[in-house]
Design a protein around this motif. Structure first.
Motif, mmCIF file in Angstrom:
data_model
loop_
_atom_site.group_PDB
_atom_site.id
_atom_site.type_symbol
_atom_site.label_atom_id
_atom_site.label_comp_id
_atom_site.label_asym_id
_atom_site.label_seq_id
_atom_site.Cartn_x
_atom_site.Cartn_y
_atom_site.Cartn_z
ATOM 1 N N ILE A 147 -28.797 -10.931 -37.196
ATOM 2 C CA ILE A 147 -27.595 -10.906 -36.355
ATOM 3 C C ILE A 147 -26.433 -10.275 -37.113
ATOM 4 O O ILE A 147 -25.723 -9.402 -36.587
ATOM 5 N N PHE A 148 -26.240 -10.707 -38.353
ATOM 6 C CA PHE A 148 -25.162 -10.171 -39.193
ATOM 7 C C PHE A 148 -25.315 -8.665 -39.393
ATOM 8 O O PHE A 148 -24.355 -7.890 -39.223
ATOM 9 N N ARG A 149 -26.521 -8.225 -39.708
ATOM 10 C CA ARG A 149 -26.760 -6.805 -39.969
ATOM 11 C C ARG A 149 -26.586 -5.971 -38.698
ATOM 12 O O ARG A 149 -26.027 -4.869 -38.742
ATOM 13 N N THR A 150 -27.040 -6.488 -37.563
ATOM 14 C CA THR A 150 -26.875 -5.776 -36.305
ATOM 15 C C THR A 150 -25.401 -5.662 -35.936
ATOM 16 O O THR A 150 -24.951 -4.617 -35.439
ATOM 17 N N ALA A 151 -24.631 -6.726 -36.187
ATOM 18 C CA ALA A 151 -23.196 -6.691 -35.910
ATOM 19 C C ALA A 151 -22.507 -5.632 -36.765
ATOM 20 O O ALA A 151 -21.645 -4.881 -36.281
ATOM 21 N N LEU A 152 -22.873 -5.550 -38.045
ATOM 22 C CA LEU A 152 -22.303 -4.517 -38.923
ATOM 23 C C LEU A 152 -22.659 -3.121 -38.418
ATOM 24 O O LEU A 152 -21.818 -2.209 -38.444
ATOM 25 N N SER A 153 -23.891 -2.949 -37.969
ATOM 26 C CA SER A 153 -24.330 -1.655 -37.450
ATOM 27 C C SER A 153 -23.511 -1.263 -36.224
ATOM 28 O O SER A 153 -23.116 -0.101 -36.066
#
Length: 249
Positions: A147-153
């Motif tokens: 979730i965190f990585r997708t939000a950053l993307s």
């Protein structure tokens, strides 16, 4: 009769618990197989196409290659295309690889945020990242990190943000991840089921990751007013204690 009812209830409960345990074991094995396959694909991309691209770069720039003026222009175009493909492949392999979380979830978040900062110099980043005060467990770590990585993307690709705030807060039984930007924002659909039709695929992914571990995903956004992604995760043992005590979850 009460005795027979008690015995029958015990048999049914035992059967249900055994079935639930088998289902959990199957899900764990399936997730392990998926993660192993992701790592294998990342390794194959690194050892195959990425190495071939490097070799092609070397050949194009080698001293034995004599280029005419027109040929040099073509070589420059090919070189630029190779650099683009190289960058995209490295991004894909990075997304496929999952941290081991050997140093804790918070450290994985800090490291990923530092890498993001290095490649997004135009975004001012503030963070408040605490150590998790309970054992998350691998499945929760992996899905919260997704979730965190997708939000950053999403911030990188779509927001045009100038500032980003990342927070990871924890008490003894729960944790919260918050990713807030000051970018262009968007109109949040009332129903998450419509996200696919509105092409918010990143949000749809984050929702699926949250649901897989029983976390709550909150999305707040205003057109030209920024976006906030907030994920709240309650440790399973604390939920069980509340249920046993008859308290509201």
């Amino acid at each position: 009769e009460l005795l027979m009812f008690g015995i029958a209830s015990g048999i049914v409960i035992g059967w249900l618990m055994k079935r639930r345990a088998v289902r959990r074991a199957f899900q764990r094995n399936l997730e392990h197989a998926r993660e192993s396959e992701r790592l294998n694909i990342a390794g194959e991309l690194h050892d195959g196409p990425l190495q071939d691209i490097f070799a092609t770069h070397f050949l194009l720039d080698g001293p034995e290659m004599q280029w005419s003026d027109s040929g040099a222009n073509v070589r420059a175009q090919v070189d630029g295309l190779l650099q683009k493909v190289d960058g995209e492949l490295r991004t894909i392999t990075g997304e496929l690889q999952m941290p081991s979380f050997d140093n804790g979830f918070a450290e994985a978040v800090r490291y990923t945020l530092s890498v993001f900062s290095d490649s997004n110099a135009g975004i001012r980043i503030n963070s408040e990242i605490e150590e998790c005060k309970f054992v998350l467990g691998l499945r929760a770590e992996q899905n919260l990190f997704r979730i965190f990585r997708t939000a950053l993307s999403n911030v990188q690709k779509h927001s045009s943000a100038k500032e980003l705030l990342v927070r990871f807060l924890s008490d003894g039984t729960s944790c919260t991840i918050e990713i807030r930007d000051d970018g262009r924002g968007f109109s949040v659909p009332k129903q998450f089921g419509t996200l696919g039709r509105t092409k918010h695929y990143g949000l749809l992914l984050m929702e699926s990751y949250a649901l897989s571990i029983g976390a709550k995903l909150q999305v707040q956004s205003v057109v030209d007013g920024g976006t906030t992604i907030r994920v709240y995760y309650k440790h399973a043992s604390s939920l069980w204690k509340k249920l046993m005590l008859g308290k509201k979850v």
